[in-house]
Design a protein around this motif. Structure first.
Motif, PDB file in Angstrom:
ATOM      1  N   ASP A 106      35.179   9.674   7.987  1.00  0.00           N
ATOM      2  CA  ASP A 106      35.483   8.369   8.591  1.00  0.00           C
ATOM      3  C   ASP A 106      35.744   7.311   7.513  1.00  0.00           C
ATOM      4  N   GLU A 107      35.102   6.162   7.603  1.00  0.00           N
ATOM      5  CA  GLU A 107      35.329   5.077   6.649  1.00  0.00           C
ATOM      6  C   GLU A 107      34.025   4.338   6.407  1.00  0.00           C
ATOM      7  N   ILE A 108      33.954   3.624   5.309  1.00  0.00           N
ATOM      8  CA  ILE A 108      32.870   2.660   5.108  1.00  0.00           C
ATOM      9  C   ILE A 108      33.542   1.354   4.727  1.00  0.00           C
ATOM     10  N   SER A 109      33.409   0.365   5.601  1.00  0.00           N
ATOM     11  CA  SER A 109      34.112  -0.904   5.408  1.00  0.00           C
ATOM     12  C   SER A 109      33.332  -1.990   6.150  1.00  0.00           C
ATOM     13  N   PRO A 110      33.748  -3.251   6.056  1.00  0.00           N
ATOM     14  CA  PRO A 110      33.041  -4.287   6.816  1.00  0.00           C
ATOM     15  C   PRO A 110      33.155  -4.103   8.333  1.00  0.00           C
ATOM     16  N   ASP A 111      34.018  -3.178   8.782  1.00  0.00           N
ATOM     17  CA  ASP A 111      34.059  -2.836  10.214  1.00  0.00           C
ATOM     18  C   ASP A 111      32.807  -2.058  10.622  1.00  0.00           C
ATOM     19  N   SER A 112      32.205  -1.353   9.669  1.00  0.00           N
ATOM     20  CA  SER A 112      31.105  -0.451  10.014  1.00  0.00           C
ATOM     21  C   SER A 112      29.787  -0.829   9.328  1.00  0.00           C
ATOM     22  N   CYS A 113      29.771  -1.980   8.665  1.00  0.00           N
ATOM     23  CA  CYS A 113      28.539  -2.447   7.998  1.00  0.00           C
ATOM     24  C   CYS A 113      28.210  -3.851   8.492  1.00  0.00           C
ATOM     25  N   ARG A 114      26.946  -4.256   8.374  1.00  0.00           N
ATOM     26  CA  ARG A 114      26.614  -5.685   8.469  1.00  0.00           C
ATOM     27  C   ARG A 114      26.336  -6.166   7.056  1.00  0.00           C
ATOM     28  N   LEU A 115      27.078  -7.185   6.654  1.00  0.00           N
ATOM     29  CA  LEU A 115      27.003  -7.694   5.280  1.00  0.00           C
ATOM     30  C   LEU A 115      26.798  -9.203   5.336  1.00  0.00           C
ATOM     31  N   TRP A 116      25.709  -9.678   4.750  1.00  0.00           N
ATOM     32  CA  TRP A 116      25.415 -11.117   4.767  1.00  0.00           C
ATOM     33  C   TRP A 116      25.348 -11.630   3.333  1.00  0.00           C
ATOM     34  N   ASP A 117      25.912 -12.824   3.122  1.00  0.00           N
ATOM     35  CA  ASP A 117      25.751 -13.450   1.816  1.00  0.00           C
ATOM     36  C   ASP A 117      24.248 -13.667   1.574  1.00  0.00           C
ATOM     37  N   MET A 118      23.786 -13.320   0.383  1.00  0.00           N
ATOM     38  CA  MET A 118      22.339 -13.348   0.123  1.00  0.00           C
ATOM     39  C   MET A 118      21.758 -14.757   0.119  1.00  0.00           C
ATOM     40  N   ASP A 119      22.551 -15.752  -0.256  1.00  0.00           N
ATOM     41  CA  ASP A 119      22.016 -17.121  -0.330  1.00  0.00           C
ATOM     42  C   ASP A 119      22.146 -17.853   0.997  1.00  0.00           C
ATOM     43  N   THR A 120      23.299 -17.667   1.672  1.00  0.00           N
ATOM     44  CA  THR A 120      23.577 -18.495   2.853  1.00  0.00           C
ATOM     45  C   THR A 120      23.475 -17.714   4.165  1.00  0.00           C
ATOM     46  N   ASN A 121      23.349 -16.389   4.092  1.00  0.00           N
ATOM     47  CA  ASN A 121      23.403 -15.510   5.281  1.00  0.00           C
ATOM     48  C   ASN A 121      24.764 -15.557   5.977  1.00  0.00           C
ATOM     49  N   TYR A 122      25.794 -16.104   5.306  1.00  0.00           N
ATOM     50  CA  TYR A 122      27.143 -16.115   5.889  1.00  0.00           C
ATOM     51  C   TYR A 122      27.559 -14.674   6.198  1.00  0.00           C
ATOM     52  N   ILE A 123      28.094 -14.471   7.397  1.00  0.00           N
ATOM     53  CA  ILE A 123      28.442 -13.127   7.864  1.00  0.00           C
ATOM     54  C   ILE A 123      29.804 -12.706   7.299  1.00  0.00           C
TER      55      ILE A 123
END
Ligand code: UDP
Length: 259
Positions: free
Chosen positions: A195-212
């Motif tokens: 398959d794939e590993i990308s922001p479609d299949s991960c939850r990624l948050w900026d460490m300082d601001t929690n920006y998605i």
């Protein structure tokens, strides 16, 4: 040139027959779906970014000795991959409480889990990909115990690898979904990452601001999805800061409210 034979069309990708036996071409579309395809949009440039991000991550995973289906990227939207028989499980690894786990267990979004947790979901759109136990997996034969052992081991190693990769660029890896497949070579069979590993299949948050910085921007109607994916690619060093090639904003084709 003869038209390539389409093998399968999914929500975000198309698989075509490859140039040699045992290979396929994986094409990344701009389509995004959520809530079991009830919500759909075309987000211009998403496929190009996911192709590059997935190439980068799969190559890194291969370098630490985990076998993957990735062979090489062919162009902006396509990569050459090994043909596998997909194991019908979505393997989710979680480090921080978010998404369905928050609802199911009454946790607070953003809380660090006591340790990484692995979950299995049956790949079945008609049933809405239900959560299943390892005993279900064994009893119904979706994967055998040896395969499950390999899957659990690889999932944990992928989590360590990705957590480090993202934390180095100030991104928290909250959770992610991976899929595995069986690769046959003569009499031999091995389980490899597919398959794939990308922001479609991960939850990624900026460490300082929690920006998605992931597909929740689409699920939650936050806007700015391709900009967020481009930010991930830039921080990882995949594309240059001033790369202005894919800068058109998202185009909403259709969007239905969350169920
Ligand atoms: N995920 C995915 N495809 C799916 C369901 C989930 O890639 O069909 C990913 C999702 O992006 C998140 C992780 O798996 O990174 C865990 O998702 P969750 O179970 O919380 O589901 P959600 O609430 O996002 O549907």
């Amino acid at each position: 040139m003869a038209r390539r034979k389409q093998i399968y069309e999914g929500k975000a990708k198309i698989l075509y027959e490859g140039p040699e036996p045992g290979t396929l071409i994986q094409y990344f579309k701009d389509d995004a779906t959520a809530f079991n395809a009830e919500k759909h949009a075309v987000l211009e440039g998403k496929g190009i970014l996911n192709n590059r991000i997935s190439e980068f991550i799969m190559s890194g995973i291969e370098r630490i000795g985990i076998p993957t289906h990735f062979i090489r990227r062919l162009n902006m939207r396509e990569q050459l991959i090994r043909q596998v028989e997909i194991i019908p499980l979505e393997v989710v690894v979680r480090n921080v409480a978010a998404g369905s786990m928050v609802k199911r267990l009454g946790l607070k979004e953003g809380d660090l889990l006591p340790r990484p947790v692995i979950e299995f979901y049956l790949k079945d759109d008609k049933l809405g990909d239900p959560l299943v136990t390892e005993d279900h997996v064994n009893a119904f034969g979706w994967a055998n115990p040896q395969e499950m052992d390999d899957i659990l081991n690889m999932a944990m190693r992928v989590n360590d690898f990705l957590s480090g990769l993202f934390s180095a660029v100030n991104i928290r890896l909250v959770d992610f979904k991976i899929e595995f497949g069986r690769q046959f070579e003569g009499d031999l069979m091995r389980v490899i990452l597919a398959d794939e590993i990308s922001p479609d299949s991960c939850r990624l948050w900026d460490m300082d601001t929690n920006y998605i910085l992931d597909k929740d921007r689409f699920r939650k109607d936050l806007g700015g999805l391709t900009d967020a994916y481009r930010e991930v690619a830039t921080r990882l060093g995949i594309i240059k800061e001033n790369d202005k090639r894919d800068t058109k904003g998202p185009v909403l084709v259709s969007s239905n409210e969350e169920k």
